[in-house]
Design a protein around this motif. Structure first.
Motif, PDB file in Angstrom:
ATOM      1  N   PHE A 121     -77.653 -23.774 -31.008  1.00  0.00           N
ATOM      2  CA  PHE A 121     -77.063 -22.591 -30.143  1.00  0.00           C
ATOM      3  C   PHE A 121     -76.769 -23.291 -28.968  1.00  0.00           C
ATOM      4  CE2 PHE A 121     -78.926 -19.826 -33.140  1.00  0.00           C
ATOM      5  CZ  PHE A 121     -78.110 -18.665 -33.255  1.00  0.00           C
ATOM      6  N   VAL A 122     -77.644 -24.421 -28.015  1.00  0.00           N
ATOM      7  CA  VAL A 122     -77.250 -24.758 -26.763  1.00  0.00           C
ATOM      8  C   VAL A 122     -76.441 -25.698 -27.148  1.00  0.00           C
ATOM      9  CG1 VAL A 122     -78.223 -26.197 -25.165  1.00  0.00           C
ATOM     10  CG2 VAL A 122     -79.611 -24.438 -26.136  1.00  0.00           C
ATOM     11  N   ARG A 123     -76.150 -26.658 -28.264  1.00  0.00           N
ATOM     12  CA  ARG A 123     -75.187 -27.760 -28.169  1.00  0.00           C
ATOM     13  C   ARG A 123     -73.914 -27.131 -28.479  1.00  0.00           C
ATOM     14  NH1 ARG A 123     -77.488 -30.221 -33.727  1.00  0.00           N
ATOM     15  NH2 ARG A 123     -79.483 -29.891 -32.567  1.00  0.00           N
ATOM     16  N   ALA A 124     -73.878 -26.001 -29.404  1.00  0.00           N
ATOM     17  CA  ALA A 124     -72.438 -25.370 -29.423  1.00  0.00           C
ATOM     18  C   ALA A 124     -71.818 -24.951 -28.129  1.00  0.00           C
ATOM     19  CB  ALA A 124     -72.440 -24.334 -30.420  1.00  0.00           C
ATOM     20  N   LYS A 125     -72.817 -24.418 -27.522  1.00  0.00           N
ATOM     21  CA  LYS A 125     -72.282 -23.615 -26.048  1.00  0.00           C
ATOM     22  C   LYS A 125     -71.823 -24.882 -25.032  1.00  0.00           C
ATOM     23  CE  LYS A 125     -73.834 -20.277 -22.576  1.00  0.00           C
ATOM     24  NZ  LYS A 125     -73.784 -21.148 -21.352  1.00  0.00           N
ATOM     25  N   HIS A 140     -76.327 -21.198 -39.844  1.00  0.00           N
ATOM     26  CA  HIS A 140     -75.616 -21.043 -38.574  1.00  0.00           C
ATOM     27  C   HIS A 140     -75.020 -22.336 -38.142  1.00  0.00           C
ATOM     28  CE1 HIS A 140     -79.455 -22.301 -37.568  1.00  0.00           C
ATOM     29  NE2 HIS A 140     -79.119 -22.775 -36.373  1.00  0.00           N
ATOM     30  N   ALA A 141     -75.622 -23.521 -38.527  1.00  0.00           N
ATOM     31  CA  ALA A 141     -75.261 -24.684 -38.156  1.00  0.00           C
ATOM     32  C   ALA A 141     -74.407 -25.536 -39.018  1.00  0.00           C
ATOM     33  CB  ALA A 141     -76.535 -25.417 -37.978  1.00  0.00           C
ATOM     34  N   VAL A 142     -75.227 -26.213 -39.904  1.00  0.00           N
ATOM     35  CA  VAL A 142     -74.252 -27.111 -40.937  1.00  0.00           C
ATOM     36  C   VAL A 142     -73.247 -26.392 -41.849  1.00  0.00           C
ATOM     37  CG1 VAL A 142     -74.432 -28.741 -42.820  1.00  0.00           C
ATOM     38  CG2 VAL A 142     -75.882 -28.867 -40.966  1.00  0.00           C
TER      39      VAL A 142
END
Length: 871
Positions: free
Chosen positions: A158-162, A234-236
């Motif tokens: 979540f942090v990296r996407a933001k 939610h990621a890959v």
């Protein structure tokens, strides 16, 4: 001018100082010809932003890492593998900035940047890279759909996407190692660049995007919608769906084939191929990386192809020439670790005997070559100091002689000294001592894996007290149980030793002359004499007696040494080597208490009505404020109470006197600090304490309370406690009832058990229940008019004991085997009453676990099956 008063001894010192000064100047001049440095080399200088061509998007040259903490108050720690990743990014990208997004506190970040502690080595190097900027973030605990985000790795998604959406740039996982510049990818004209991994899904550990790209906006928004607690939903998977869908939009998404960013994988075969060493391989002559070499063009194509065809690569060696980065997935299987791989170390990389080592070697070699250039900054002041010191020494010697003995005598902690001729014959000085603590940086390897510290222990200094005669019986078990759980500790004894690389400090070697020569130090002098004659002797085999006489002299100098070793600790704790501390319980309790208060805590007992003291064996907790206000302000305290100790029973009482003389008494259980003593098993304060787990006295008051220490343990006891502790998550408190379930309940027996002592005699039997005893007491008083109390009555029958026990409803313990010649001895337990206590406790419903006596009932059933009764 008077001639210099040089004799042979002082002449050698002067020559050494002058030689050192000249050598320093020589080295300084030599290094001055090297004009690059780790922090100022072209590879790490901040570069101005590269302009866009104005037609197509250019991804900014910004790098993002995320480092979330399992304990936000804990230490921010990095390893060599993390340094390789970030240094490679700095070297190959020359980025405008490298963000480390973390929820670590500013205090811990600053400490990591400035600490000279060896455990902070890689953290210090990473955080002091010139492009690195630490950015504080708050990791979400819940997705917007209400699903709890449980793992740090998921929170990082979540942090990296933001942050990439808000700032743009390149995101790298810490196990992604850049192999060359990403500039061609950043300037390819796409708003987003992703790469595939072995399962043909998008790799979320390495991607890049422009600021506020549409794909990153959708990713960050839909993460909160699709998150289901899974690892990759939610990621890959989401990133794969988005990138494939949006690739239809011109210049929106460039999807790279697998070998561009993730040529390896998480599968065991690939991990073994990447990390496994090949010791018979030849080490290629690879130089350090040159990020500013001329860019290859199509004119070089044929030469490049020909060179590749004649390459003498090993059969096992991978070709990463088409890779921009290496995502070094590691196959973690504790039961089946990778072969020929013990971890990423400098030696492992520089030997270049694995695919991983050969891939990252150029960047690591660049870092290694850059580090010596920093020595210029070191040798310049050393040279100046050396020359000034030489001049000052020569000048001062011309009019003053120095009395070395007076200087020694002025040191606050050194009082045992003898003339040189006497010292050469003294066995006390013939043995090397280890007056230093052992602080391990990343835990001790136990059971094949590297253990981690209990949160909060980074602010604790543990002192383990033992003796030479019992060292090898008691201490080694702590190597794999206690010590891997905390970073700062020291081991103290009455003779120097070394156990698995950990120094055992002779804490008595600084004792003053009068005490050293006293009768109570006879044992110490004998031990030193033996060691001086044969350093490998086992002192416990020598049959030396009197270890208890020495033990009382250790506590005070031990705490003084602990303060000097770690003067900023929040808590100082000491225990005996036959003690075990449940560290998660200990730190949970201490986190609720103010370490700035003057606190001296543990199992409180009394030497006299005026001097309560904390029982040392079962554990003593002292706040940092208390130790700094006493031993910190008075360095001489280490030896100040030696004479007093000669006339006392024990060292923990001597320490209590030190604190009492300065206005601090032991903390007893009261409203401000409830249940202090109950936490420490092994003291003498009350009937609620015992030693080993099986004999802990459980009652209705403590059933749901936390328990912290155990004393008088065998190594087997400690091993069992350690295994028991591993069953609980660190955030879950271990209660008295849990100890009961593990060590007592399975072994309780319905009915009578012969030759067993359940310790029911911890209470005096009331005489009113035995009319005959009242008559005996009256007769005894007539015969002993001066005595105040008759002796405790004999328990003359099983039935009488049973009636007496029914009067008490608040003590449960297992006890131990009891053989007393031909005297009968029996025990039993009221199992129904125990179950009633459990039901009323509120934390231990009876129907949640097997009942008391189940162990023996199952045994009886198994025996009856094997040996059925005769018809």
């Amino acid at each position: 001018m008077r001639p210099l008063p040089l004799n042979f001894k002082t002449g050698k010192i002067v020559i050494a100082i002058v030689a050192f000064g000249l050598l320093s100047l020589f080295v300084t001049v030599s290094f001055s010809y090297i004009n690059t440095d780790l922090l100022s080399s072209p590879a790490t200088r901040t570069q101005p932003p590269r302009p866009s061509d104005g037609q197509r998007p250019t991804i900014p040259n910004i790098v993002h890492y995320v480092q979330l903490m399992s304990d936000p108050q804990g230490k921010i720690r990095f390893q060599l593998k993390h340094f390789i990743s970030i240094y490679s990014a700095s070297l190959y990208f020359s980025p405008d900035v490298i963000y480390v997004h973390t929820d670590a506190t500013d205090y811990e970040v600053e400490r990591a940047k400035t600490s000279d502690d060896a455990s902070y080595k890689w953290s210090r190097l990473i955080l002091n890279l010139p492009q690195v900027v630490v950015h504080y973030v708050t990791a979400p605990d819940y997705a917007d759909n209400g699903e709890k985000i449980r793992n740090l790795e998921n929170k990082s998604d979540f942090v990296r996407a933001k942050v990439v959406y808000e700032l743009g740039g390149i995101y790298l996982d810490w196990d992604v190692h850049p192999l060359r510049d990403f500039k061609p990818l950043r300037e390819a004209g796409f708003a987003n660049v992703v790469g595939l991994q072995k399962d043909d899904l998008a790799n979320s550990g390495c991607f890049m995007a422009i600021k506020e790209s549409e794909m990153m906006r959708l990713w960050f928004e839909y993460e909160h919608i699709v998150y289901d607690g899974g690892w990759i939903t939610h990621a890959v998977i989401l990133l794969t769906d988005l990138s494939r869908t949006l690739a239809a939009i011109p210049h929106e998404v460039l999807i790279l084939e697998r070998y561009a960013l993730a040529p390896s994988s998480w599968e065991r075969e690939d991990a073994q191929s990447l990390f496994g060493s090949h010791y018979n391989g030849w080490a290629p002559h690879l130089g350090a990386a040159d990020p500013h070499r001329p860019v290859l063009t199509t004119a070089d194509a044929e030469a490049l192809w020909k060179a590749a065809r004649v390459s003498s690569r090993e059969e096992w060696e991978k070709n990463y020439s088409s890779s921009y980065a290496l995502h070094a997935f590691k196959n973690i299987d504790l039961d089946n670790p990778l072969q020929d791989f013990d971890g990423i170390t400098l030696q492992y990389v520089l030997s270049r005997q694995s695919n991983f080592a050969r891939a990252v070697y150029p960047a690591v070699q660049h870092a290694v070559e850059a580090v010596p250039r920093k020595l210029v900054a070191v040798f310049v002041p050393i040279s100046i100091v050396g020359l000034i010191g030489t001049i000052v020494y020569l000048w001062a010697s011309s009019f003053r002689s120095v009395d070395i003995q007076n200087i020694k005598n002025s040191l606050p902690y050194v009082t045992y000294d003898k003339p040189a001729c006497e010292e050469s014959q003294s066995s006390a000085h013939a043995v090397e001592t280890f007056n230093s603590t052992y602080t391990h940086g990343h835990g001790i390897y136990a059971n094949g894996y590297e253990t981690s510290y209990v949160p909060g222990t980074e602010d604790v200094f543990l002192m383990i007290k033992t003796g030479a005669s019992v060292l090898w019986q008691r201490f080694p078990i702590h190597l794999g149980t206690t010590l891997p759980q905390l970073p700062h500790f020291a081991v103290y004894s009455d003779a120097p030793d070394m156990v698995a690389g950990i120094p055992v400090i002779d804490i008595l070697n600084q004792t003053g002359t009068s005490t050293m020569e006293s009768k109570q130090y006879k044992t110490y002098r004998q031990q030193q004499a033996l060691l001086s004659e044969h350093a490998n002797i086992e002192l416990w085999e020598a049959g030396i007696q009197g270890a208890w006489d020495l033990d009382k002299f250790k506590n005070v100098p031990m705490v003084a040494h602990g303060y000097r070793s770690f003067p900023t600790a929040k808590w100082y704790i000491f225990m005996d080597a036959d003690t075990y501390i449940l560290w998660p319980n200990m730190m949970r309790w201490l986190s609720s208490i103010n370490h700035d208060d003057l606190l001296y805590m543990g199992s409180v007992t009394h030497e006299s009505a005026q001097l309560p003291f904390v029982h040392g064996g079962s554990g003593v907790v002292m706040s940092g404020a208390l130790v700094r206000s006493t031993f910190g302000k008075e360095p001489e305290l280490g030896n100040a109470y030696e004479t007093y100790a000669q006339h006392r029973c024990c060292g923990d009482a001597v320490l209590a006197r030190v604190f009492k003389d300065r206005g601090v008494k032991a903390v007893v259980s009261r409203d401000n600090y409830p249940y202090v003593s109950w936490r420490f098993q092994g003291g003498f304060c009350c009937e609620d304490q015992a030693d080993v787990p099986a004999n802990v006295r459980h009652n209705k008051e403590n059933w749901c309370r936390e328990i912290t220490t155990f004393h008088h343990l065998t190594p087997h006891d400690i091993s069992q406690l350690y295994e028991f502790e591993q069953k609980f998550p660190r955030e879950q408190p271990i209660l008295f009832k849990d100890v009961y379930h593990e060590f007592v309940m399975p072994y309780l027996k319905d009915g009578r058990r012969d030759n067993w002592d359940n310790f029911a005699d911890i209470r005096e039997y009331p005489q009113s229940l035995n009319p005959k005893q009242i008559e005996r007491d009256e007769e005894w008083r007539k015969q002993h008019p001066q005595a105040s109390k008759p002796p405790i009555p004999d328990y003359d029958s099983y039935e009488n004991c049973s009636r007496l026990c029914r009067e008490w409803d608040d003590c449960v313990q297992l006890g131990k085997k009891h053989l007393d010649d031909d005297k009968p001895f029996s025990s039993f337990w009221f199992l129904d009453r125990i179950r009633e206590i459990r039901n009323k406790s509120g934390c231990d419903p009876v129907d949640a676990v097997p009942e008391e006596g189940e162990f023996f009932r199952e045994q009886a059933e198994e025996a009856s099956k094997k040996n059925p009764p005769a018809a």
